[in-house]
Motif scaffolding. Structure first.
Motif, PDB file in Angstrom:
ATOM      1  N   GLN A 153       6.524 -28.115   3.236  1.00  0.00           N
ATOM      2  CA  GLN A 153       7.709 -27.274   3.424  1.00  0.00           C
ATOM      3  C   GLN A 153       7.487 -25.857   2.908  1.00  0.00           C
ATOM      4  O   GLN A 153       7.728 -24.873   3.615  1.00  0.00           O
ATOM      5  N   LEU A 154       7.015 -25.727   1.666  1.00  0.00           N
ATOM      6  CA  LEU A 154       6.794 -24.405   1.098  1.00  0.00           C
ATOM      7  C   LEU A 154       5.582 -23.736   1.742  1.00  0.00           C
ATOM      8  O   LEU A 154       5.569 -22.516   1.952  1.00  0.00           O
ATOM      9  N   TYR A 155       4.550 -24.529   2.068  1.00  0.00           N
ATOM     10  CA  TYR A 155       3.356 -24.001   2.742  1.00  0.00           C
ATOM     11  C   TYR A 155       3.724 -23.369   4.082  1.00  0.00           C
ATOM     12  O   TYR A 155       3.292 -22.250   4.395  1.00  0.00           O
ATOM     13  N   MET A 209      14.817 -23.435  -1.113  1.00  0.00           N
ATOM     14  CA  MET A 209      13.826 -24.478  -1.298  1.00  0.00           C
ATOM     15  C   MET A 209      14.292 -25.415  -2.416  1.00  0.00           C
ATOM     16  O   MET A 209      14.969 -24.985  -3.351  1.00  0.00           O
ATOM     17  N   LEU A 221      11.462 -18.814  -2.524  1.00  0.00           N
ATOM     18  CA  LEU A 221      12.022 -20.059  -3.056  1.00  0.00           C
ATOM     19  C   LEU A 221      13.490 -20.254  -2.706  1.00  0.00           C
ATOM     20  O   LEU A 221      14.052 -21.317  -3.008  1.00  0.00           O
ATOM     21  N   SER A 267       5.944 -27.726  -4.533  1.00  0.00           N
ATOM     22  CA  SER A 267       4.688 -27.445  -3.847  1.00  0.00           C
ATOM     23  C   SER A 267       4.091 -28.655  -3.147  1.00  0.00           C
ATOM     24  O   SER A 267       2.963 -28.600  -2.680  1.00  0.00           O
ATOM     25  N   PRO A 276       8.734 -24.141  -8.301  1.00  0.00           N
ATOM     26  CA  PRO A 276       8.339 -24.288  -6.895  1.00  0.00           C
ATOM     27  C   PRO A 276       8.078 -25.746  -6.541  1.00  0.00           C
ATOM     28  O   PRO A 276       7.404 -26.458  -7.295  1.00  0.00           O
ATOM     29  N   ARG A 309       6.639 -22.274   5.037  1.00  0.00           N
ATOM     30  CA  ARG A 309       7.472 -21.092   4.822  1.00  0.00           C
ATOM     31  C   ARG A 309       6.619 -19.910   4.366  1.00  0.00           C
ATOM     32  O   ARG A 309       6.843 -18.778   4.795  1.00  0.00           O
ATOM     33  N   LEU A 346      -0.830 -22.204  -1.412  1.00  0.00           N
ATOM     34  CA  LEU A 346       0.091 -21.814  -0.343  1.00  0.00           C
ATOM     35  C   LEU A 346      -0.565 -21.272   0.910  1.00  0.00           C
ATOM     36  O   LEU A 346       0.023 -21.372   1.992  1.00  0.00           O
TER      37      LEU A 346
END
Length: 808
Positions: free
Chosen positions: A121-123, A149, A146, A117, A115, A125, A183
């Motif tokens: 961006q991931l937060y 990502m 993921l 992190s 991941p 999503r 997250l």
């Protein structure tokens, strides 16, 4: 086969080269052990062929095979376990570079995932796609999250993972890959902790499915393995030196969370052009060639970050420092950038973190205050105490300091002298000292000739400014100038000309308007805004909140039918002079209808009803209503007095006559009266805390019972004492160790619990983290309710904010 102790293993593997190979192979094993795989994943023949097993390892594969574990999975499990009673993998016969290349290939083609992190961006999503109640995602949800990502950036030893696979760094760092990430934020607005979400790897994948059976085989030999863990820990410690005071790992979340994509792009360009070709060599191996701007064009944050981390710490820090100095990375004077998503991570024995301020990067400890120790070390390195000439030079510098020996004199000097005085006296004592300080602290090129050289040295050592920044310094300088000119003219010998007086007054009244504008906008926001429910509680953002304050004030005067007053983006001096009285009147009206502003029970933090040690004083959505009776009366009275002082002495008329009238209209007597009124009103604004002057910590004392008294001081040398532990530690007020604006007229609990705030200037960093945190509605599920049972940590209670993740 018998178990071996750590000492026996260290003796058996004493070769530095073999130890290095073991550590590097263990790190590569950890990359595979920490990755995420689907149920269809199978160990690749190319990787297995590169792993050379010891005789003990080959025997173990046969033992696994007798339990019907396929040979490819058996060999992969041996690499993942690496050792038991003895080494399973041969560290001499195994080619580390070939193993790296085989793992790198699987990362590039996404056969294994990590991941990414860092950043948001991931937060973002996860906020869109993950249920707010989830703390563990199953395999399907993990890989859906993921999908598309970028590969996660981690570093173990020299190996840096990311979209390019595994690259080699010129600096050893250890940030292990993780099967999870920070997250989600919960629905409770008083909780500022970002919650960890566990990501799942496929347990039904053959290598995972057979691993439990393999462990049973190993444990049948012995329930406990030989001391390989202790052996690797010893080798790790010798290699990494985790007790050093400048820990490399801190730079990873710093680059990931504190630099925007564009700023990371600028940093990569700088590294390409200023690292003697080392980063270009890495890029060439990836077929990235051409000018620096061409190389970085089109690369995403994860790719840029991975490339940056192949550089040394010194190059990374000097690159960021230089770009900050050149304002390519724009850091306002009051801004301190800290990692946001990954801000809770600390590294090394000293629990180090890194931050970016207007002087660049600083690495500091959360465990203890290192600045005085670093200053001593710097002096001892500048003055080599084993050198006779250097000792004599330092003795001369400290000749007025008591002490039986030079070491005692130095100790007494550092204990009694302000850090700035010590740095100025000893670092600037001779050119060689300044040169040495630049080298020891790793300062950017040209730092020694910079006007802020001393402040830069203090920042790098870890010292903060001894007094808060004075936002009104320019105003008071102009005030003294105009006041002096008014006393001397015209008609008095050596008096200033009317033209010079008007020129000085023009600048002065511009500063006055700015001061009044900022003070009233800040005070409206501070006393009427529901800070508890804000994304960033008690944090004033003038670019975003100033206009809202004046729109609020305009609506107030409109309801009262006062057509002479208008408030908005541009405000006249007359309107500003009357604004404090308008605010006072509106606060009285709010107080008369206080029940309309009672906070809904659903907006109270859960912990309020669960204990009695911590209190929640904000029962209303307007904080003015939760001040003490005396404080509310004081606020109303003093706001009215400020306007009365400015209006009764017709400050605005004095300005207009001075700046717009003819020579015959110049009335120096009226100007003197106006200047006196302005001085009195401004001092009252500052005394009440209606201005954004900052208090900073000047001293602290702790008794045997854990009671702490912190003395704060502002630029006017006004001091306040704050006591901890506090029954209001969980309400979200900013930490008193920061620069804070304390509204001393606004006390919500006697004797000295005042409203306090921080400011945040608009910058690319704040824009990057706008609309953060994101929260979903309160959950009804029991598992979510149980999440809050753990409560804040000891460090979070001391910081004044439960689970704080503050930007500043």
């Amino acid at each position: 086969m018998q178990q071996r102790t750590k000492e026996e293993l260290l003796a058996a593997y004493e070769s530095p080269e073999v130890r290095s190979n073991i550590l590097r192979l263990v790190m590569l094993s950890d990359f595979l052990g920490g990755c995420l795989i689907t149920k269809d994943y199978k160990p690749r023949t190319h990787l297995n062929d590169q792993i050379k097993l010891t005789p003990y390892g080959n025997d173990t594969v046969q033992a696994f095979a007798r339990k019907r574990i396929p040979v490819p999975e058996a060999r992969a499990i041996c690499f993942l376990e690496f050792s038991w009673l003895d080494l399973l993998v041969d560290p001499v016969a195994t080619d580390v570079k070939k193993v790296q290349a085989a793992i790198s290939e699987q990362i590039r083609d996404r056969a294994i995932l990590f991941p990414f992190s860092f950043g948001r961006q991931l937060y973002d999503r996860a906020f869109r796609e993950v249920d707010a109640d989830e703390r563990v995602l199953d395999t399907a949800a993990t890989f859906e999250l993921l999908k598309e990502m970028p590969q996660g950036v981690f570093q173990m030893h020299e190996f840096v993972s990311g979209p390019f696979g595994l690259l080699n760094s010129r600096e050893l760092r250890f940030l292990a890959p993780s099967q999870g990430a920070n997250l989600l934020h919960c629905s409770d607005p008083s909780c500022h902790r970002i919650h960890w979400v566990h990501l799942s790897t496929a347990s039904e994948a053959p290598v995972n499915k057979h691993r439990s059976e393999a462990m049973r085989v190993l444990k049948k030999e012995s329930e406990t393995p030989s001391a390989w863990g202790s052996f690797v820990e010893e080798v790790f410690s010798d290699t990494v030196k985790p007790a050093r005071d400048s820990v490399s790992e801190t730079l990873i979340p710093l680059i990931g969370d504190c630099l925007t994509d564009e700023e990371t792009r600028h940093l990569t360009v700088w590294l390409l052009d200023n690292t003697r070709g080392s980063l270009r060599e890495t890029c060439a191996s990836l077929n990235l060639q051409g000018s620096a701007s061409n190389i970085v064009d089109g690369l995403n944050k994860a790719q840029l970050m991975q490339l940056c981390l192949t550089s040394s710490d010194r190059d990374l820090i000097q690159g960021i420092d230089t770009l900050v100095h050149q304002k390519v990375i724009e850091v306002p004077e009051t801004e301190i950038r800290v990692p946001v998503i990954n801000g809770g991570s600390t590294y090394g024995t000293f629990r180090m973190t890194a931050e970016i301020g207007r002087h660049g990067v600083r690495i500091d400890s959360e465990r203890m205050h290192l600045a005085p120790l670093r200053l001593r070390s710097l002096i001892e390195q500048m003055y080599r105490l084993t050198d006779v000439a250097d000792r004599e030079e330092l003795e001369w510098q400290l000749r007025e300091t008591s002490g039986d020996t030079l070491e005692a004199q130095l100790e007494n000097y550092l204990a009694s002298s302000p850090p700035q005085v010590a740095v100025e006296s000893l670092v600037l004592a001779r050119k060689s000292n300044a040169v040495a300080a630049c080298e020891i602290l790793g300062l950017r090129e040209g730092a020694r000739e910079s006007v802020d050289f001393i402040q830069l040295v203090l920042w790098k050592l870890g010292f903060d400014s001894p007094a808060g920044r004075d936002p009104h310094a320019t105003f008071w300088r102009h005030h003294e100038q105009v006041e002096s000119m008014a006393r001397r003219g015209p008609g008095i010998p050596l008096s200033p000309s009317i033209e010079n007086l008007r020129a000085a007054a023009a600048n002065y009244f511009v500063e006055l308007e700015s001061l009044l504008d900022d003070a009233v906008a800040f005070t409206i926001w501070a006393l009427t805004h529901d800070h508890v429910m804000d994304r960033r509680p008690f944090t004033y953002e003038p670019e975003r909140q100033r206009l809202g304050s004046f729109q609020w004030l305009q609506e107030s005067v409109r309801r009262k039918g006062d057509a002479d007053l208008t408030y908005g983006d541009r405000n006249s001096l007359y309107s500003l002079c009357r604004s404090f009285q308008c605010l006072s009147s509106e606060l009285q009206l709010i107080a008369a209808n206080r029940d309309q502003y009672r906070r809904p029970e659903t907006d109270f933090p859960d912990w309020v009803q669960q204990q009695t040690l911590q209190r929640f004083p904000f029962a209303h959505t307007v904080p003015f209503l939760d001040l003490t009776d005396d404080s509310r009366e004081t606020v109303i009275k003093q706001l009215g007095e400020i306007s009365r002082t400015l209006v009764s002495d017709k400050v605005y008329d004095a300005r207009n006559n001075l700046l717009h009238g003819g020579k015959k209209d110049l009335d120096v007597g009226s100007l003197k009266v106006a200047l006196s009124a302005i001085k009195n009103a401004t001092q009252l604004i500052e005394d009440c805390g209606f201005a954004r002057a900052s208090f900073t910590q000047s001293s602290q004392r702790v008794d045997a019972y854990g009671r702490r008294v912190t003395t704060l001081q502002n630029p006017r040398e006004v001091t306040l004492e704050m006591h901890t532990p506090s029954p209001f530690a969980w309400v979200g007020l900013p930490h008193i160790g920061e620069e804070v604006h304390i509204m001393t007229a606004a006390c919500f609990s006697e004797p000295n619990n005042f409203l306090r705030f921080t400011s945040e200037s608009q910058s690319p960093y704040t824009e990057m983290w706008a609309e953060y945190p994101k929260r979903r509605p309160r959950s009804q599920r029991v598992v979510q309710a149980l999440e809050g049972v753990r409560g804040p940590t000891r460090e979070q209670e001391v910081s004044g904010v439960p689970d704080a993740q503050n930007l500043n």
